[in-house]
Structures are given as C-alpha cells and as structure tokens.
Design a protein around this motif. Structure first.
Motif, PDB file in Angstrom:
ATOM      1  N   THR A  62       0.854  -1.180   0.000  1.00  0.00           N
ATOM      2  CA  THR A  62       0.000   0.000   0.000  1.00  0.00           C
ATOM      3  C   THR A  62       0.889   1.229   0.000  1.00  0.00           C
ATOM      4  OG1 THR A  62      -1.774  -1.150   1.203  1.00  0.00           O
ATOM      5  CG2 THR A  62      -1.807   1.255   1.223  1.00  0.00           C
ATOM      6  N   VAL A  63       0.644   2.151  -0.931  1.00  0.00           N
ATOM      7  CA  VAL A  63       1.469   3.353  -1.090  1.00  0.00           C
ATOM      8  C   VAL A  63       0.578   4.572  -0.912  1.00  0.00           C
ATOM      9  CG1 VAL A  63       3.093   4.569  -2.585  1.00  0.00           C
ATOM     10  CG2 VAL A  63       2.864   2.078  -2.773  1.00  0.00           C
ATOM     11  N   ALA A  64       1.014   5.535  -0.080  1.00  0.00           N
ATOM     12  CA  ALA A  64       0.239   6.753   0.140  1.00  0.00           C
ATOM     13  C   ALA A  64       1.175   7.939   0.307  1.00  0.00           C
ATOM     14  CB  ALA A  64      -0.654   6.609   1.367  1.00  0.00           C
ATOM     15  N   ASP A  65       0.690   9.127  -0.074  1.00  0.00           N
ATOM     16  CA  ASP A  65       1.483  10.337   0.136  1.00  0.00           C
ATOM     17  C   ASP A  65       1.251  10.854   1.549  1.00  0.00           C
ATOM     18  OD1 ASP A  65      -1.184  11.351  -0.380  1.00  0.00           O
ATOM     19  OD2 ASP A  65      -0.240  13.320  -0.514  1.00  0.00           O
ATOM     20  N   ASP A  66       2.075  11.814   1.983  1.00  0.00           N
ATOM     21  CA  ASP A  66       1.997  12.293   3.368  1.00  0.00           C
ATOM     22  C   ASP A  66       0.870  13.282   3.593  1.00  0.00           C
ATOM     23  OD1 ASP A  66       3.222  14.269   1.841  1.00  0.00           O
ATOM     24  OD2 ASP A  66       4.351  15.062   3.544  1.00  0.00           O
ATOM     25  N   LYS A  67       0.163  13.718   2.542  1.00  0.00           N
ATOM     26  CA  LYS A  67      -0.938  14.651   2.681  1.00  0.00           C
ATOM     27  C   LYS A  67      -2.288  13.947   2.804  1.00  0.00           C
ATOM     28  CE  LYS A  67       1.853  18.152   1.927  1.00  0.00           C
ATOM     29  NZ  LYS A  67       2.253  19.074   3.015  1.00  0.00           N
ATOM     30  N   GLY A  68      -2.295  12.628   2.636  1.00  0.00           N
ATOM     31  CA  GLY A  68      -3.556  11.899   2.669  1.00  0.00           C
ATOM     32  C   GLY A  68      -4.394  12.087   1.426  1.00  0.00           C
ATOM     33  N   LEU A  84       5.226  12.758  -6.275  1.00  0.00           N
ATOM     34  CA  LEU A  84       5.139  13.723  -5.190  1.00  0.00           C
ATOM     35  C   LEU A  84       6.377  13.620  -4.303  1.00  0.00           C
ATOM     36  CD1 LEU A  84       1.348  13.251  -4.328  1.00  0.00           C
ATOM     37  CD2 LEU A  84       2.384  15.102  -5.658  1.00  0.00           C
ATOM     38  N   GLN A  85       6.460  14.474  -3.323  1.00  0.00           N
ATOM     39  CA  GLN A  85       7.701  14.582  -2.555  1.00  0.00           C
ATOM     40  C   GLN A  85       7.893  13.465  -1.531  1.00  0.00           C
ATOM     41  OE1 GLN A  85       8.126  18.128  -0.033  1.00  0.00           O
ATOM     42  NE2 GLN A  85      10.275  18.226  -0.642  1.00  0.00           N
ATOM     43  N   HIS A  86       6.813  13.022  -0.898  1.00  0.00           N
ATOM     44  CA  HIS A  86       6.954  12.086   0.218  1.00  0.00           C
ATOM     45  C   HIS A  86       5.866  11.021   0.143  1.00  0.00           C
ATOM     46  CE1 HIS A  86       6.831  11.440   4.889  1.00  0.00           C
ATOM     47  NE2 HIS A  86       7.343  10.410   4.240  1.00  0.00           N
ATOM     48  N   PHE A  87       6.294   9.783   0.180  1.00  0.00           N
ATOM     49  CA  PHE A  87       5.370   8.656   0.205  1.00  0.00           C
ATOM     50  C   PHE A  87       5.712   7.743   1.379  1.00  0.00           C
ATOM     51  CE2 PHE A  87       5.472   9.986  -4.187  1.00  0.00           C
ATOM     52  CZ  PHE A  87       4.162   9.879  -4.613  1.00  0.00           C
ATOM     53  N   THR A  88       4.693   7.050   1.890  1.00  0.00           N
ATOM     54  CA  THR A  88       4.901   5.992   2.871  1.00  0.00           C
ATOM     55  C   THR A  88       4.375   4.696   2.278  1.00  0.00           C
ATOM     56  OG1 THR A  88       4.649   7.555   4.706  1.00  0.00           O
ATOM     57  CG2 THR A  88       4.476   5.214   5.225  1.00  0.00           C
ATOM     58  N   VAL A  89       5.111   3.620   2.496  1.00  0.00           N
ATOM     59  CA  VAL A  89       4.763   2.307   1.952  1.00  0.00           C
ATOM     60  C   VAL A  89       4.542   1.338   3.101  1.00  0.00           C
ATOM     61  CG1 VAL A  89       5.492   0.410   0.443  1.00  0.00           C
ATOM     62  CG2 VAL A  89       6.175   2.774  -0.091  1.00  0.00           C
TER      63      VAL A  89
END
Length: 244
Positions: A62-68, A84-89
C-alpha cells in the motif's frame, strides 16, 4: 536527483541509472522473514520519473502520500510513479506489517491541498464511508501494535486477541470486522473481500495497511482503547446496534 529511503531510523539513497531493490535481500534488507520475497519492491528512475515497482509474486504493498491525498494498492507486477515529494509504503509478510518512507528530491508535482480532517462527532468518515464508534474502535485495536511502535514494523493481532483486547466476544468482533470490510469493499477498496482464496488474516492485514495509509486511525486514537486492567470494557451490543 534521487530518492531517499528511510526504514527504522536508517537512510538509504536510490540514484539514477541503478535500480534500488527492497526485500529479504537487496539494497535494503527489510527483515529475515521467510514470508518476504528476496526481491519485493524496486525504486528506479525511468523516463524522467521515479517509479516504485512490485517485482514479487504474491505480496502486495500500500502506497500513500503524506498529505492523505493519494493511495494505491500495488499488486505483483504493478508500478506507481513517485511524482510527489513524500510517500509511505506499508506491506505485510506473514504476521508482520512493515512501513518505510520514500523522499523524492525533485518531485514532478507538488500537492496544494490538504486532506480534510475528521470532525469530533461519533462518526468517522473516509471518503463516502462512515464508521460507527465501535467499528472505529475495532480498527484501532487491529492497528494498536503498529501505532505504539511508531512505524517500522508491527504485528497484526489475531481475531481472538483483538476481541479480548476490546472485551468483546469473538462472534461480535468477527461480525463487526465483516461490516467494516464490506463497507470499504463496496467503496472500491481492494483486498478486503473475504472468500476461499482470501483468509481472514490477510484481510485484517490489508485493513491495517489501508487504515494507516488513509489516516483512519492515528496515535491519538489509542486513547479510545480500554485500559489493560482485565476489566471488560467497550459498549454493550445493545448500545452498539448501529455498528450491526
């Protein structure tokens, strides 16, 4: 220009011209977990964009950016642009859910809107999906181990463990889990629909990944859980009828 990968306080750098491999072995060795592919995810630059590719055969991420604002479910063989600049996996291998961050030095796009925060009412809304307080509590219980560790990795509890944590019967827990997963599946969230080829443990892991990536729950929600005192807590079934 590159991508910085952060996992459990350690930092790694992906550079143009060389794929960066993440898995049981590779440039980032996540864990000596037999359920984890030797090579699972690859960060690579191609066509002026950085990409995250799933080169595994069974696991998803699951991959998401830091802005939701963005979330993707990365199945085997799929890839997603890191625009985008920042993702969390997040991904789950066996009983363990892992988390790492990707920081793109020169992203192709910049997010200009922030995701709306939930209001202070009893209902929690994610997109067009509304959760009752009991359904929210169930998700918090499943994510508790991960939230308390503050990232990196955490264990998804069994249904029996989560039910005991909430002071619920296993039947009640499973009924509410079915309702939560059905709501999200009806809203188009993949990987939550139970069936002969999708065991409940996999479904719970996918729910944890989705909840963390879309910020359904956060560290502040740990206060909703009952104290670990051996006293049965949580709303009685009669009061939780709205959660079915």
């Amino acid at each position: 220009m590159g991508v910085r990968i952060e996992f459990c306080g350690e930092q790694f750098q992906a550079e143009p011209g060389r794929p960066f491999t993440i898995g049981r072995v590779g440039d980032l060795e996540i864990d000596d977990n037999p359920y984890l592919h030797r090579a699972f995810l690859v960060v690579v630059e191609e066509g002026g964009l950085w990409w995250l590719t799933n080169v595994g055969t069974t696991l998803t991420a699951t991959v998401a950016d830091d802005k939701g604002l963005f979330q993707a479910w990365l199945a085997p063989g799929a890839r997603v642009p890191l625009a985008l600049q920042h993702f969390t996996v997040w991904f789950t291998a066996g009983p363990t859910t892992y988390e790492f961050d990707l920081h793109v030095d020169e992203p192709a796009f910049t997010a200009v809107f922030e995701a709306e925060q939930d209001d202070a009412s009893g209902q929690t809304t994610v997109g067009r999906v509304s959760f009752t307080p009991d359904q929210k509590l169930l998700v918090v219980a499943l994510c508790e181990g991960f939230l308390r560790r503050g990232g990196g990795q955490g264990q998804v509890p069994s249904s029996a463990e989560a039910a005991e944590r909430l002071g619920w019967t296993l039947t009640r827990f499973n009924r509410k889990l079915d309702n939560v997963c059905s709501k999200l599946a009806d809203a188009g969230i993949r990987g939550l629909h139970g069936g002969p080829t999708k065991l409940a443990s996999n479904r719970k892991a996918r729910l944890v990944e989705h909840a963390l990536s879309t910020r359904i729950v956060g560290v502040h929600d740990l206060a909703l859980l009952p104290e670990r005192s051996g006293v049965t807590t949580g709303a009685p079934d009669s009061a939780a009828g709205q959660g079915r």
